[in-house]
Design a protein around this motif. Structure first.
Motif, PDB file in Angstrom:
ATOM      1  N   TYR A 164       2.374  -3.103  10.366  1.00 56.70           N
ATOM      2  CA  TYR A 164       3.456  -2.642   9.147  1.00 56.70           C
ATOM      3  C   TYR A 164       3.574  -1.043   9.233  1.00 56.70           C
ATOM      4  O   TYR A 164       4.825  -0.641   9.003  1.00 56.70           O
TER       5      TYR A 164
ATOM      6  N   ARG B 141       1.578   3.569   0.198  1.00 58.13           N
ATOM      7  CA  ARG B 141       1.380   4.432  -0.758  1.00 58.13           C
ATOM      8  C   ARG B 141       0.229   5.288  -0.601  1.00 58.13           C
ATOM      9  O   ARG B 141       0.111   6.526  -1.104  1.00 58.13           O
TER      10      ARG B 141
ATOM     11  N   LYS C 186       2.056  -2.507   1.599  1.00 60.65           N
ATOM     12  CA  LYS C 186       2.500  -1.708   0.919  1.00 60.65           C
ATOM     13  C   LYS C 186       1.740  -0.652   0.290  1.00 60.65           C
ATOM     14  O   LYS C 186       2.107   0.495   0.078  1.00 60.65           O
ATOM     15  N   GLU C 187       0.627  -1.287  -0.364  1.00 64.00           N
ATOM     16  CA  GLU C 187      -0.307  -0.218  -0.962  1.00 64.00           C
ATOM     17  C   GLU C 187      -0.871   0.637   0.143  1.00 64.00           C
ATOM     18  O   GLU C 187      -1.070   1.933  -0.284  1.00 64.00           O
TER      19      GLU C 187
ATOM     20  N   GLU D 175       1.611  -7.131   0.200  1.00 60.17           N
ATOM     21  CA  GLU D 175       1.070  -5.958  -0.914  1.00 60.17           C
ATOM     22  C   GLU D 175       0.151  -5.133  -0.430  1.00 60.17           C
ATOM     23  O   GLU D 175       0.276  -3.840  -0.677  1.00 60.17           O
TER      24      GLU D 175
ATOM     25  N   GLU E  16       6.900   1.148   9.621  1.00 55.73           N
ATOM     26  CA  GLU E  16       7.254   1.925   8.755  1.00 55.73           C
ATOM     27  C   GLU E  16       7.173   3.373   8.746  1.00 55.73           C
ATOM     28  O   GLU E  16       8.142   4.186   8.198  1.00 55.73           O
TER      29      GLU E  16
ATOM     30  N   GLU F 206      10.083  -7.079  -5.683  1.00 56.38           N
ATOM     31  CA  GLU F 206       8.765  -6.939  -5.211  1.00 56.38           C
ATOM     32  C   GLU F 206       8.007  -5.714  -6.141  1.00 56.38           C
ATOM     33  O   GLU F 206       6.840  -5.685  -6.061  1.00 56.38           O
ATOM     34  N   ASP F 207       8.763  -4.877  -6.696  1.00 52.78           N
ATOM     35  CA  ASP F 207       8.307  -3.578  -7.249  1.00 52.78           C
ATOM     36  C   ASP F 207       8.271  -3.795  -8.769  1.00 52.78           C
ATOM     37  O   ASP F 207       8.017  -2.749  -9.408  1.00 52.78           O
TER      38      ASP F 207
ATOM     39  N   ASP G 141       4.849   6.406   1.607  1.00 55.52           N
ATOM     40  CA  ASP G 141       5.940   5.986   0.806  1.00 55.52           C
ATOM     41  C   ASP G 141       6.161   7.142  -0.340  1.00 55.52           C
ATOM     42  O   ASP G 141       5.506   7.636  -0.841  1.00 55.52           O
TER      43      ASP G 141
END
Length: 478
Positions: free
Chosen positions: A327, A172, A168-169, A165, A331, A451-452, A177
């Motif tokens: 990560y 963003r 991914k944050e 998490e 990405e 996941e979202d 993202d």
């Protein structure tokens, strides 16, 4: 003198205390108004004096720290916190477990006790008793189930989710993202409640947007236990009594936040936090020969295969910096990062690393442990001079392995040697990548509906609140 863990030294239990000898809040001592230059001195009793040219000592006003000023560093305790500590103690845990065992199965007093064991506490106990990590967790499982605990889990699975998490944050916020617009950087980790408490109480709303909204592993585990684990065991969330074994007293404050309370079932996500040193004390009080205890395997979630204890690369504080950097590199730039090289900045508890691609720096991350380093980062952010995109922040020097709730050095051992030993023991676990753990994917699917999903946002993220100081409110000291 209140009878708490020996780690907490309690003196005057009123609602006002003078600074503890261990208090880490910086206090500025002012010279007397209108006085000429002279020396400042501090006596053994902690009182400050101003010494003039003739050698005359004049006492200076004592610095005053109220509960609102407190950084929740475990250095001192007031009566306003003693109720909380009583609710979050080994004694309270044993009381609830005893009552549950004695209560009829269908009564409200009968509980479904679940323990989640942190990697840092596992390491502390292993070092204390000279055992391997697997021996430690399996012996502790036997002891806890002997007290009436129904399930014992490793919180590493929650750490897996917290890292994913966080990654991914960060994307963003960084703008990697495409589904969201960039957010404030640097992103600051939120797994340390001492640091979060400091930010909420002293930095107001300015710094809070920079803090990651991802819950700590303790609180992700709390959501998991009171929702998914309760469901697969056929019990209501308010029938589950969740005990978290943690390396830090501030985790007790974190578990008590209103944000982590279920209004529907009227239950906290984590009911009781006990520290590593409290587990040691419990074993001593019950006169349990820990070395001779039989082994019982930890419980595992559906789809999770776990042969040996697991941890994460990047140190004993969870490995946030290293995971997020790898990560993001993969990405955003399609780059696989193998080795991470650090540069020490200012002191051993402040290090940074820069990722360069084609000769250009693309990411600059840092890890800052201890409040002196945290304050440096915060001041850089306030002056808009922070060059980092991500900072792993921890209140304790040397990080979570050196948490305030960890077992103290034994006879003939100093604190520095113990920290080195704990790091060595931590490295004995299998270092895993959360993204390759099949059980994590199943957890997202079975528990969070993807996941979202809206449920994932609710269960895995939180918010922060600036604490406004009330000046001269009826002259009450809180």
């Amino acid at each position: 003198m209140a009878q708490f863990s020996s780690a907490l030294r309690l003196t005057d239990l009123d609602d006002f205390i003078a600074p503890s000898q261990d208090c880490i809040k910086p206090v500025k001592v002012e010279r007397l108004p209108g006085s000429k230059a002279g020396k400042l001195a501090i006596e053994n009793d902690g009182d400050y004096y101003q010494i003039d040219e003739q050698g005359t000592k004049t006492p200076l006003p004592k610095a005053k720290i109220t509960l609102n000023d407190c950084l929740a560093c475990s250095g001192c305790v007031t009566s306003a916190e003693t109720v909380l500590i009583r609710q979050q103690s080994g004694e309270e845990m044993c009381r609830v477990l005893d009552e549950s065992l004695a209560a009829p199965p269908e009564s409200c007093g009968h509980r479904f006790p679940v323990v989640s064991l942190s990697p840092q506490s596992r390491v502390s106990l292993a070092a204390r008793y000279g055992l391997t990590l697997k021996e430690t967790e399996e012996k502790l499982t036997t002891v806890l189930k002997g007290f009436g605990v129904a399930r014992v889990y490793d919180t590493t699975v929650a750490n897996h989710v917290a890292l994913i998490e966080s990654g991914k944050e960060f994307l963003r916020r960084y703008g990697g993202d495409v589904t969201s617009s960039p957010g404030p950087l640097p992103m600051l980790t939120s797994s340390c409640p001492g640091w979060v408490c400091y930010a909420e109480k002293t930095q107001g709303s300015y710094v809070l947007p920079f803090i990651s909204t991802t819950k700590s592993p303790q609180q992700i585990m709390g959501s998991l236990v009171k929702d998914y684990i309760a469901d697969i065991n056929g019990v209501r969330p308010n029938s589950v009594y969740h005990i978290a074994v943690m390396p830090c007293y501030d985790k007790k404050l974190e578990a008590s936040r209103d944000d982590f309370y279920n209004d529907v079932f009227r239950t906290k996500d984590v009911d009781c936090v006990v520290t590593s040193v409290e587990i040691e004390r419990l074993l001593e009080d019950k006169r349990i020969d820990f070395l001779s205890v039989d082994a019982t395997p930890l419980d595992t979630l559906p789809g999770h295969i776990r042969e040996n204890p697991q941890d994460h690369c990047g140190g004993g504080s969870g490995g946030y910096l290293e995971f997020v950097l790898r990560y993001a590199a993969r990405e955003v730039y399609g780059h696989t990062l193998d080795k991470i090289t650090y540069k020490t900045v200012r002191n051993v508890d402040f290090k940074e690393t820069t990722l360069e691609l084609e000769g250009k720096p693309v990411f600059k991350f840092a890890a800052a442990y201890g409040f002196r380093n945290i304050q440096n980062v915060v001041q850089k952010i306030k002056r808009n001079k922070c060059s980092y995109q991500f900072v792993e922040l921890m209140a304790c020097p040397s990080g979570c392995l050196n948490g305030g709730g960890q077992i103290r050095p034994q006879e003939g051992q100093n604190a520095k040697d113990l920290v080195m030993r704990l790091n060595d023991v931590y490295a004995m676990a299998d270092m895993v990548d959360p993204l390759t753990c099949g059980g994590v994917s199943r957890l997202y699917a079975d528990w969070l509906n993807g996941e979202d999903s809206e449920k994932a946002q609710k269960c895995l993220h939180t918010q922060y609140h600036a604490v406004e100081k009330i000046e001269n409110a009826f002259n009450i000291k809180w």
